[in-house]
Structure formats: structure tokens, C-alpha cells
Design an enzyme around this catalytic site. Structure first.
Site, PDB file in Angstrom:
ATOM      1  N   SER A  84       1.208  -9.776  -1.261  1.00  0.00           N
ATOM      2  CA  SER A  84       0.599  -8.598  -1.031  1.00  0.00           C
ATOM      3  C   SER A  84       0.462  -7.732   0.491  1.00  0.00           C
ATOM      4  CB  SER A  84      -0.683  -8.079  -1.580  1.00  0.00           C
ATOM      5  OG  SER A  84      -2.138  -9.453  -0.524  1.00  0.00           O
TER       6      SER A  84
ATOM      7  N   LYS B 142       0.672  -1.293   0.084  1.00  0.00           N
ATOM      8  CA  LYS B 142       0.083   0.391   0.010  1.00  0.00           C
ATOM      9  C   LYS B 142       1.123   0.713  -0.287  1.00  0.00           C
ATOM     10  CE  LYS B 142      -4.604  -0.935  -0.175  1.00  0.00           C
ATOM     11  NZ  LYS B 142      -5.408  -1.086  -0.880  1.00  0.00           N
TER      12      LYS B 142
END
Length: 406
Positions: free
Chosen positions: A306, A53
Site C-alpha cells: 500500500s 492515497k
């Protein structure tokens, strides 16, 4: 709507180069053997703040004009985006406010504060927190940093794709956990320009899958349900910006069940020695649970991990769930006669199967029990699905009526 092109992605890579980690790729022998293809894991769980992110958040905030930066930024998130925005804003000397649901995990809450954000807890869901963030932005002039629905966010996430091509020049397939679509869109665009023959697969949790229906309808469609352990990819409605790019470049979207997610998390922990959150393990779950025709793998495969931000208490529960779904953890209830020697007889039968007894509890309380009966709850460690079935068959052959617990 702005189209994210290669020039914008390369500009993001230049901007992020000095501040973002180039996360490693590590080989996975167990997944290579399972799929028949060379498999590598792209470890974005080792990125700053524990997920991919910050790439998009930093790129978005750094591209704000100086006069806009003065008003600060605001975001809404239950975890990874919150930490990414907090870190990026602090790194750039900008004030940040992050709205998080009341039920957000304490480790993620503490981490977001530690990265420098002012945290406000509002509502029970991220959607309610987002409503509060939008109102805050309108009232104060702060800029809303959306988690996925902006070209600068997509371009920042696309730098993952550039790194994969540099680290694995022969890559043939990239498998991407997918929520709102920022990461998937960015990687798809980058590979479209630089390696158009690479196959890109998106993966969603089946219990929170908005993308299959959206792609079929040709527009973002809200998911019918949102109940999954993979909260990091539990996004009810794909973003308009990611959707445009995904619809053009990614023809295949896969879904995985909760058991597959927990088994994938366990595999990453045991075999790769990597702590990954359920959403971050979605690509691994697809490689473990989807068939060859569905996957359509070609060449070396890169599965993206992720994120790795997981509450230790949740991790403990998920390990148990993963062990159970992998056939290595068996919980049963057996009713036996309340007479001397009957419990030891039951345990003797279990012992002959080679199963290891983790826990034993017995109770004489239960409306279904006769006066001379007790209920025994056993937690057993088994060696896999076949051994688990052998244990159950042996108990049945010995005359025991066994109830398997979820």
C-alpha cells in the site's frame, strides 16, 4: 450515510484514469513457494506520491462544487495522506493546508511542501493535528479532506480493486493492509459487485488493531494500544463509512506482529527489489507469518503493497531488525578473562561456526565485572535461524556464558 456502490466506483475510475498510475502487479516466487498458492504483489508503493492515497484524495477534491473549492482544503496526516492531498489539490488548482505532527519525518514533511501544500506542524500526534485541522476548517471555510471516512475517499480507493481484476482475472484472494479502512472497504465493495467469490482479508498491526474488537462489537471501537512501526495503518478508531462496508463484506481480519512486519519489509527489499514502508508490507507479513487455516487462501493471491514512503534512517534500523528476527543477525555479549589471547580464542570459536563478524567491542567498565574481566560485544552475520542456534550452542559448549541482545 451514503452507500458506496459500483456506479460510484466506476465514476471514480473514469475520473482518475487520466491522472493516476495503473500500478503493476509482480509475481513473488518466494511467497508462492511459502503459501502453496500463486502470489502477486500489487505495487501501490509505485503510485504517485508513493502510496494509494492520491486515489481517494483526488476523487474527493475533484467532486467538490466550484464554490466550495474556492475555500481551499485542509487535511491532517503524518505522511501519505498529507502528500496525496497536497498533490491532488495542486493538480486541481486548489489551495491546500496540511497539519502534521511536530515529530513528522523530514522526508514526508519536505515532500508534502514540494507537492504544493502549506504545512503547519501542531502537536505530537495525528489526533492533535486533526483537531487543529478541524478548527482551521471551521474558522476559514476550508473543506476537511478526511483520510478515510467519506464515500468519495472509499470509492477512489476502490479503483485498486478494479485494477486487480483487470490485471489478475483469476484472482481468488486479495490481502489488504488496513488502518482506518478506506482501502479495505473500497476493494471489498468493488469485488462484491464484480467478483463475489474472491476472498478479501484485512491485515492490521497487532500492536494497533482496532478492527477485530470493532467487528466483534458491531461498531467502531477505539484500539487499546497504538505502538507499532507501521504508522501508516496505526489508526485508533475505524471510520464510520468504511466500517459499514467492511462489516458487510469482509468477514476476516488478521493481525501481524512487529517481527513479521520487519521480515516482510526485508523480503520485499531483497527478493522483489521494492522499497516498502512497514504498513505497506502488512499483507506480505500476513502471508509469511499466518497459518494456512487462518489465511484460508484460495486461487491466485494478490497482496497489496500500500505504500513505500519510509525515512531512510528508519529503513536502516528496520533492516537490522528484520535481519535479526530472520535469524541472520546476531548480537551477543560475552564476559571473558582480561588476559592475552582470550579475545582471539573467543573469535576463533566464532570463526569455526562459519559466522561472519560484523563488529567487535570490548569494555572493562561495568559494576558486574571483576577486576580481571572484560565484556565483549559481538555482532555476527548468520545464515538463518538454524545457523544462529548452532553458533549459540557452540559458544555454550566452549564454556562461554552468552547474553543475546535484542
Amino acid at each position: 450515510m451514503d452507500v458506496v456502490g459500483l456506479e460510484r466506483i466506476e465514476a471514480a475510475a473514469e475520473l482518475l484514469g487520466p491522472v493516476i498510475r495503473r500500478t503493476p502487479v509482480v509475481a513473488s516466487r518466494v511467497l508462492s513457494e511459502r503459501t502453496g498458492h500463486e502470489v502477486w504483489l500489487k505495487c501501490e508503493n509505485l503510485q504517485r506520491t508513493g502510496s494509494f492515497k492520491p486515489r481517494g484524495a483526488y476523487n474527493r477534491i475533484a467532486n467538490l462544487p466550484l464554490d466550495v473549492r474556492a475555500g481551499g482544503v485542509v487535511a491532517a496526516s503524518a505522511g501519505n495522506h498529507a502528500q496525496g492531498v497536497a498533490w491532488a489539490a495542486s493538480s486541481l488548482g486548489i489551495e491546500s493546508t496540511v497539519f502534521m505532527p511536530v515529530g513528522a519525518s523530514l522526508p514526508k514533511l519536505a515532500a508534502t511542501k514540494a507537492y504544493g501544500a502549506r504545512v503547519r506542524q501542531v502537536g505530537d500526534t495525528v489526533d492533535e493535528a486533526l483537531d487543529a485541522a478541524v478548527e482551521f476548517a471551521q474558522r476559514t471555510g476550508a473543506t476537511l479532506i478526511h483520510p478515510f471516512d467519506h464515500p468519495d475517499i472509499v470509492a477512489g480507493q476502490a479503483t485498486v480493486g478494479l485494477e486487480i481484476l483487470a490485471q489478475l482475472p483469476r484472482v481468488g484472494t486479495v490481502v489488504v493492509p488496513t488502518g482506518g479502512g478506506g482501502l479495505l472497504a473500497g476493494i471489498a465493495v468493488a469485488l462484491h459487485h464484480l467478483a463475489p467469490d474472491v476472498r478479501v482479508l484485512g491485515v492490521q498491526a497487532a500492536a494497533a488493531a482496532a478492527w477485530p474488537d470493532s467487528l466483534a462489537a458491531g461498531r467502531p471501537v477505539r484500539a487499546a494500544s497504538m505502538s507499532t512501526m507501521a504508522d501508516g495503518i496505526a489508526v485508533g478508531l475505524p471510520g464510520a463509512v468504511p466500517f459499514r462496508h467492511v462489516a458487510e463484506h469482509v468477514p476476516t481480519m488478521l493481525t501481524v506482529g512487529e517481527d513479521a512486519l520487519s521480515r516482510a519489509l526485508l523480503l520485499c527489499l531483497e527478493r522483489a527489489k521494492l522499497i516498502v514502508e512497514p504498513a505497506g508490507a502488512a499483507a506480505v507479513a500476513a502471508l509469511m507469518s499466518c497459518g494456512p487455516e487462518e489465511l484460508g487462501l484460495r486461487g491466485p493471491v494478490c497482496a497489496i503493497l500500500s505504500g513505500g514512503n519510509i525515512d531512510p534512517l528508519l529503513l536502516t534500523r528496520l533492516i537490522g531488525h528484520g535481519l535479526s528476527s530472520a535469524g541472520r543477525y546476531l548480537a551477543v555479549q560475552v564476559t571473558i578473562s582480561d588476559r592475552p589471547g582470550r579475545l582471539s580464542g573467543l573469535l576463533g570459536v566464532v570463526g569455526k561456526t562459519g559466522a561472519s563478524v560484523v563488529d567487535v567491542a570490548h569494555s572493562r567498565i561495568g559494576a558486574w565485572l571483576a577486576l580481571d574481566e572484560v565484556e565483549v560485544s559481538l555482532t555476527l552475520e548468520t545464515r538463518g535461524p538454524e545457523h544462529r542456534d548452532d553458533v549459540l550452542a557452540t559458544l555454550a559448549d566452549a564454556g562461554y556464558v552468552v547474553r543475546v541482545q535484542d
